[in-house]
Design a protein around this motif. Structure first.
Motif, mmCIF file in Angstrom:
data_model
loop_
_atom_site.group_PDB
_atom_site.id
_atom_site.type_symbol
_atom_site.label_atom_id
_atom_site.label_comp_id
_atom_site.label_asym_id
_atom_site.label_seq_id
_atom_site.Cartn_x
_atom_site.Cartn_y
_atom_site.Cartn_z
ATOM 1 N N ILE A 52 0.829 -1.213 0.000
ATOM 2 C CA ILE A 52 0.000 0.000 0.000
ATOM 3 C C ILE A 52 0.858 1.257 0.000
ATOM 4 O O ILE A 52 0.460 2.289 -0.555
ATOM 5 C CB ILE A 52 -0.968 -0.004 1.191
ATOM 6 C CG1 ILE A 52 -2.008 1.117 1.037
ATOM 7 C CG2 ILE A 52 -0.222 0.118 2.505
ATOM 8 C CD1 ILE A 52 -2.882 0.982 -0.184
ATOM 9 N N GLU A 53 2.052 1.191 0.616
ATOM 10 C CA GLU A 53 2.910 2.375 0.634
ATOM 11 C C GLU A 53 3.318 2.779 -0.788
ATOM 12 O O GLU A 53 3.370 3.964 -1.121
ATOM 13 C CB GLU A 53 4.151 2.140 1.483
ATOM 14 C CG GLU A 53 5.023 3.398 1.610
ATOM 15 C CD GLU A 53 6.334 3.147 2.327
ATOM 16 O OE1 GLU A 53 6.984 4.134 2.718
ATOM 17 O OE2 GLU A 53 6.707 1.978 2.484
ATOM 18 N N GLY A 54 3.602 1.779 -1.634
ATOM 19 C CA GLY A 54 3.961 2.077 -3.021
ATOM 20 C C GLY A 54 2.798 2.688 -3.782
ATOM 21 O O GLY A 54 2.989 3.600 -4.600
ATOM 22 N N ILE A 55 1.585 2.204 -3.516
ATOM 23 C CA ILE A 55 0.402 2.761 -4.176
ATOM 24 C C ILE A 55 0.186 4.204 -3.714
ATOM 25 O O ILE A 55 -0.105 5.095 -4.529
ATOM 26 C CB ILE A 55 -0.830 1.893 -3.866
ATOM 27 C CG1 ILE A 55 -0.638 0.490 -4.458
ATOM 28 C CG2 ILE A 55 -2.099 2.543 -4.406
ATOM 29 C CD1 ILE A 55 -1.746 -0.483 -4.111
ATOM 30 N N HIS A 56 0.342 4.429 -2.408
ATOM 31 C CA HIS A 56 0.237 5.794 -1.890
ATOM 32 C C HIS A 56 1.276 6.702 -2.545
ATOM 33 O O HIS A 56 0.966 7.835 -2.947
ATOM 34 C CB HIS A 56 0.436 5.793 -0.370
ATOM 35 C CG HIS A 56 0.670 7.158 0.199
ATOM 36 N ND1 HIS A 56 -0.287 8.152 0.183
ATOM 37 C CD2 HIS A 56 1.772 7.707 0.788
ATOM 38 C CE1 HIS A 56 0.191 9.242 0.747
ATOM 39 N NE2 HIS A 56 1.448 9.006 1.118
ATOM 40 N N GLY A 57 2.506 6.217 -2.665
ATOM 41 C CA GLY A 57 3.560 7.007 -3.295
ATOM 42 C C GLY A 57 3.256 7.322 -4.749
ATOM 43 O O GLY A 57 3.579 8.416 -5.234
#
Length: 234
Positions: A52-57
């Motif tokens: 999810i952190e990559g999607i947020h980024g």
């Protein structure tokens, strides 16, 4: 009496719409990221999703890419919607129509500043911190605070706009109709005319706005450029 829906320029709707879309997606995935990797100040039962952190980024990156164009539009074509030299004076006229319009200008400006803070602090983070459990970095705390400020700023932005213009004003940003002069078929001609005026010295008029607006625009744009450059030296 039914209020008429105000007309919003097509380019404003596109820039505002894309910025808002990516921003809302970034806010939602930001909380999911916090919920997955942190949760020290409360959490909700969202599924743990390590990517999810990559999607947020990614949504943050899309926002960062479109935001400079929106900033330039806001401080030039839309500068009347931002704070004015006499805005603080007009705040003394409490509950009068001009008071609400002035608050609207303040909230519009606050959203631009809050988003700048959120984007800059996000770029200062390292994507490996959260997966490693490193939750005490100053820039991580700054980014958390920035998104809290961002949510408050957006809420005030929507509430004050609803007070000033009601549902017609809010819905006008979603209207798909546009006037002939706003047609994308003329954009290349408008761009060529704009570039010709720049070559003839029209760029000097860019700084004829109030000093406050000039300072804010320059500060925001410098911050956005720095957000790209500083991580290269980390």
């Amino acid at each position: 009496m039914k209020l008429a829906q105000p007309y919003q320029p097509l380019l404003l709707r596109i820039l505002h719409g894309l910025t808002g879309l990516f921003l809302v997606a970034a806010i939602l995935t930001a909380f999911w990221t916090y919920d997955t990797y942190d949760g020290r100040w409360g959490r909700i039962p969202l599924p743990s999703y390590k990517d999810i952190e990559g999607i947020h980024g990614t949504f943050g990156l899309y926002t960062l890419l479109i935001f400079p164009a929106f900033v330039i539009y806001a401080f030039h074509r839309g500068q009347k919607r931002l704070i004015q030299p006499d805005s603080f004076t007009k705040l003394t006229q409490v509950n009068k129509p001009i008071w609400w319009y002035t608050l609207n200008r303040f909230t519009n400006t606050a959203v631009l500043l809050a988003l700048t803070f959120a984007l800059f602090s996000g770029k200062m983070m390292d994507e490996t911190w959260l997966p490693k459990g490193e939750l005490n970095h100053a820039w991580y705390y700054a980014h958390l605070i920035s998104w809290l400020i961002m949510v408050i700023a957006i809420a005030l932005h929507l509430l004050i706009n609803a007070k000033v213009g009601g549902a017609p004003l809010l819905l006008s940003m979603l209207n798909r109709q546009f006037r002939d002069k706003d047609s994308p078929t003329y954009w290349s001609a408008h761009l060529a005319q704009w570039w010709l005026s720049v070559q003839q010295g029209a760029w000097s008029n860019w700084f004829q706005s109030s000093r406050t607006l000039v300072f804010l625009e320059v500060a925001i744009l410098i911050s956005l450029v720095a957000a790209w450059i500083i991580p290269l030296f980390k």
